[in-house]
Scaffold this active site. Structure first.
Site, PDB file in Angstrom:
ATOM      1  N   GLY B 291       0.807  -1.220   0.000  1.00  7.80           N
ATOM      2  CA  GLY B 291       0.000   0.000   0.000  1.00  7.80           C
ATOM      3  C   GLY B 291       0.835   1.262   0.000  1.00  7.80           C
ATOM      4  O   GLY B 291       1.954   1.303  -0.517  1.00  7.80           O
ATOM      5  N   SER B 292       0.297   2.298   0.644  1.00  4.38           N
ATOM      6  CA  SER B 292       0.881   3.637   0.520  1.00  4.38           C
ATOM      7  C   SER B 292       2.298   3.753   1.057  1.00  4.38           C
ATOM      8  O   SER B 292       2.973   4.744   0.759  1.00  4.38           O
ATOM      9  CB  SER B 292      -0.005   4.643   1.239  1.00  4.38           C
ATOM     10  OG  SER B 292      -1.315   4.536   0.752  1.00  4.38           O
ATOM     11  N   THR B 293       2.764   2.804   1.876  1.00  4.39           N
ATOM     12  CA  THR B 293       4.159   2.914   2.329  1.00  4.39           C
ATOM     13  C   THR B 293       5.076   2.929   1.121  1.00  4.39           C
ATOM     14  O   THR B 293       6.177   3.451   1.172  1.00  4.39           O
ATOM     15  CB  THR B 293       4.563   1.733   3.233  1.00  4.39           C
ATOM     16  OG1 THR B 293       4.150   0.521   2.619  1.00  4.39           O
ATOM     17  CG2 THR B 293       3.940   1.842   4.598  1.00  4.39           C
ATOM     18  N   LYS B 295       4.728   4.642  -1.420  1.00  6.50           N
ATOM     19  CA  LYS B 295       4.890   6.000  -1.956  1.00  6.50           C
ATOM     20  C   LYS B 295       6.248   6.557  -1.563  1.00  6.50           C
ATOM     21  O   LYS B 295       6.818   7.378  -2.282  1.00  6.50           O
ATOM     22  CB  LYS B 295       3.777   6.908  -1.428  1.00  6.50           C
ATOM     23  CG  LYS B 295       2.450   6.618  -2.116  1.00  6.50           C
ATOM     24  CD  LYS B 295       1.302   7.378  -1.496  1.00  6.50           C
ATOM     25  CE  LYS B 295       0.002   6.958  -2.143  1.00  6.50           C
ATOM     26  NZ  LYS B 295      -1.173   7.231  -1.319  1.00  6.50           N
TER      27      LYS B 295
END
Lengths: 124, 576
Positions: B291-293, B295
């Site tokens: 997921g967003s980690t 990014k």
């Protein structure tokens, strides 16, 4: 001459015979002793390994933590908060000179027979 | 001449002496024959005895291997994590047992859990060696001695004991009954060198040099305890965490729940809440869409390329469309966002734009550069290959930029975060103690030190900035300068992403003014703790991170500092 030699040889043989006989038995004794000591060492290393295992078990955080939890209430234990840490340079500086006047007052009042501790107890 | 005449004179006398002489010669010959025979027999017997090979194997396994010991395993402070204890094992020599029935009955008074028929079969026959029961206690050994059954003997075996119990189970692994490592660091030690030592009989004595791991048992305990707490608090199905020293690559703590008891390795195969094979090491052999980690990875790649600068702004007003797919933001701001805002508000749209600025092939190359598409070189044998598409299409590149459509292990993530905060130097993680000088030789620059400084700022901003997803974490670990990125990935249920089933990640590093530790915490399928709380990663994985740091930072020698100067120093010059 030959007879003399024979006697000497015979005597030597007898002595060696007795010697070897004695040696054999003493070696057997020592071997038995060694086996016994080895068994003892074996047993003791076994016990030692158990004690070491016990010691490391008792030192584990996993073992200590439940003890802390058990006594948390009685001893009023809480995890250390961030604000409880201090630094050396946060300590106030020492006063520049000792407060001699206050010390003199205290000594005078002691000489006069006033008990400062007793006063504290009475005050409470 | 005189001799001749003399011989002629005394013929008869000479004959008598000669015959006596012949007799003596014959006797001497017989004595020699007898002596040769006697000494020959003695010599032959000696050769025979010397050539005899005594059978020292126990049911086909060499005795040395059975009694072989393993070196103790210590944590980085010298506390034992695994020790050998010497325990007696009972064996029988059936050919020496006089009364099998009596032996069976007597034995069962001490060992009632032995099956009677099995035991009778075992003790009957003409075999020289059969195991009856292995790894007993000295007390039971004493009681069996007192039964006085002939043909029952003990051999002392080494048994592995893990005093920390379940706490470091996935690190240590386990051994089988013959003391061979079957998983974890125990297996690695065997594969490495110990098996060779044991086979040539060197590893028999108990005084083997201890093996020092990089793990700090105190930190490990806190992490384990907090993960267990997370399972209960958020009713999660699983939780795991790993903490790594960014300078040396040492793994300071690694825990994965549900777990097993290394003292009883069969617990590994027990079902957990009705799920089979669920007790694996999620940090190394679990691969997930993080997921967003992710990014953080995208931004690090883009900022390092120079194509995106920290001062740039990206239009995140409208959702991005790829054919029939539309990608929108979770907490949409729907305005133009600066790079730090894209990170702080975890904007999918902004991240896709940043990735597109970098270029999808360059992005894919960056993933190779930081080793996201290969197994991490690591000691623990439980490893799974990450799933990263070889070539990115437009849409796969877009979803990958925010951590969907590719699966890597949490270990990949912690190594990447460690490199990003450690001036861009990536170091392979290790379970063994390693000092900084040694680690420096393994350093591999993946991003520039200036990009690393920008990533440190972004991570910290997410914890202190208003609306940052790490603020709940920072509230708990206030003063320890932690920064991190949340990741709330929707899990795939029956082939589609389910919006209510999450896989939550928090990737963090601390203290960010002088980075020393990187940590990744995962919480699988968390529920809201109560009515007022949420289910996104900041509420669970983030809080767990905060609680762990709050407890372990003082142990690791990090003093709390509430000074605002430290945070201000992290801000890049362009943004001041």
């Amino acid at each position: 001459m030959i007879r003399m030699l024979n006697v000497v040889l015979l005597a030597t043989t007898l002595i060696v015979l007795v010697g070897v006989y004695g040696l054999k038995y003493s070696v057997e004794d020592i071997a038995a002793e060694k086996a016994a000591i080895e068994r003892q060492i074996d047993r003791q290393t076994g016990v030692l390994s158990l004690l070491k295992a016990d010691w490391s078990y008792l030192n584990q955080p996993a073992h200590v933590a439940p003890i802390v939890v058990r006594h948390q209430q009685a001893l009023g234990l809480v995890p250390t908060g961030q604000e409880q840490f201090g630094r050396m340079d946060n300590l106030p500086m020492r006063p520049a000179a000792p407060d001699t006047a206050a010390l003199d007052d205290l000594l005078n009042s002691l000489d006069a027979g006033i008990d400062p501790i007793g006063q504290l107890i009475e005050a409470n | 001449m005189a001799i001749l005449s003399e011989v002629a004179e005394t013929i008869s006398l000479d004959g008598g002496r000669k015959s006596r002489g012949n007799l003596t010669k014959a006797r001497i010959r017989w004595v020699i024959v007898a002596l040769v025979l006697v000494f020959g027999t003695v010599g032959g017997r000696l050769i025979q005895l010397g050539a005899t090979v005594t059978d020292s194997t126990i049911e086909g396994v060499a005795r040395d291997v059975i009694t072989a010991s393993r070196p103790p395993i210590l944590d980085r402070n010298g506390l034992e994590m695994a020790v050998d204890i010497r325990v007696p094992s009972l064996f029988a020599e059936p050919r020496r047992i006089v009364d099998v029935e009596e032996a069976v009955q007597k034995l069962r008074t001490v060992l009632p859990d032995l099956n009677e028929d099995w035991l009778r079969n075992r003790l009957t026959g003409d075999k020289g060696f059969v195991w009856v029961k292995r790894e007993l206690t000295p007390a039971i050994q004493e009681r069996i001695y007192q039964l006085g059954i002939p043909g029952l003997e003990f051999v002392t075996e080494s048994k592995r004991f893990y005093p920390s119990g379940k706490e470091a189970s996935h690190i240590l692994g386990a051994v089988n009954i013959d003391n061979q490592g079957t998983m974890g660091i125990e297996k690695h030690m065997d594969d490495d060198s110990l098996a060779v030592l044991q086979s040539i009989g060197i590893a028999r004595d108990t005084d083997l040099t201890p093996v020092s791991l990089s793990v700090d048992l105190r930190v490990q305990h806190v992490m384990y305890e907090q993960l267990q707490d997370a399972l209960v608090r958020y009713k999660a199905v699983a939780a795991a965490g790993v903490m790594m020293d960014v300078k040396t690559g040492e793994i300071v703590a690694l825990a994965s729940l549900p777990d097993f008891d290394p003292n009883n390795p069969s617990t590994l195969f027990q079902d957990y809440n009705g799920v089979k094979n669920d007790r694996f090491n999620r940090i190394t052999s679990g691969i997930y869409e993080l997921g967003s980690t992710f990014k953080t990875v995208t931004l690090a790649g883009a900022l390092d390329s120079g194509k995106v600068r920290i001062t740039d702004e990206f239009d995140a007003r409208f959702a991005v469309r790829f054919g029939r797919f539309t990608i929108d933001d979770f907490h949409g701001k729907h305005r133009v966002l600066s790079v730090p805002e894209v990170f702080k508000y975890s904007s999918n749209i902004g991240t896709i734009k940043i990735m597109q600025e970098l270029g999808k092939d360059e992005f894919r190359d960056f993933l190779t550069k930081i080793g996201m598409d290969r197994t991490v070189p690591f000691e623990l044998p439980e490893m799974r290959k990450p799933k990263v598409p070889d070539k990115f299409s437009e849409i796969v590149a877009a979803t990958s930029s925010f951590g969907h459509g590719l699966s890597v292990s949490p270990l990949h993530m912690v190594r990447a975060v460690a490199a990003f905060v450690n001036d861009g130097y990536m170091v392979p993680p290790t379970m063994y103690k390693r000092d900084e000088a040694e680690a420096r030789q393994l350093y591999e620059p993946v991003i520039s030190p200036s990009t690393s400084a920008e990533i440190r700022y972004l991570l910290r901003l997410n914890a202190i900035g208003a609306g940052g997803s790490g603020s709940r974490m920072n509230k708990i670990a206030n003063g320890y300068r932690v920064g991190g990125k949340t990741g709330t990935a929707e899990k795939v249920v029956n082939g589609r992403y389910a919006s209510n089933v999450n896989f939550n990640v928090f990737a963090s590093a601390f203290p960010l003014d002088k980075p020393r530790y990187a940590m990744v915490i995962i919480v699988d399928e968390p529920k809201a703790e109560n009515e007022q709380t949420g289910v996104t990663a900041g509420w669970n994985a983030g809080e767990v991170t905060g609680r762990i740091v709050q407890r372990v930072a003082p142990m690791l020698g990090i003093a709390p500092d509430f000074g605002e100067m430290l945070d201000q120093n992290l801000v890049p010059v362009e943004l001041r």
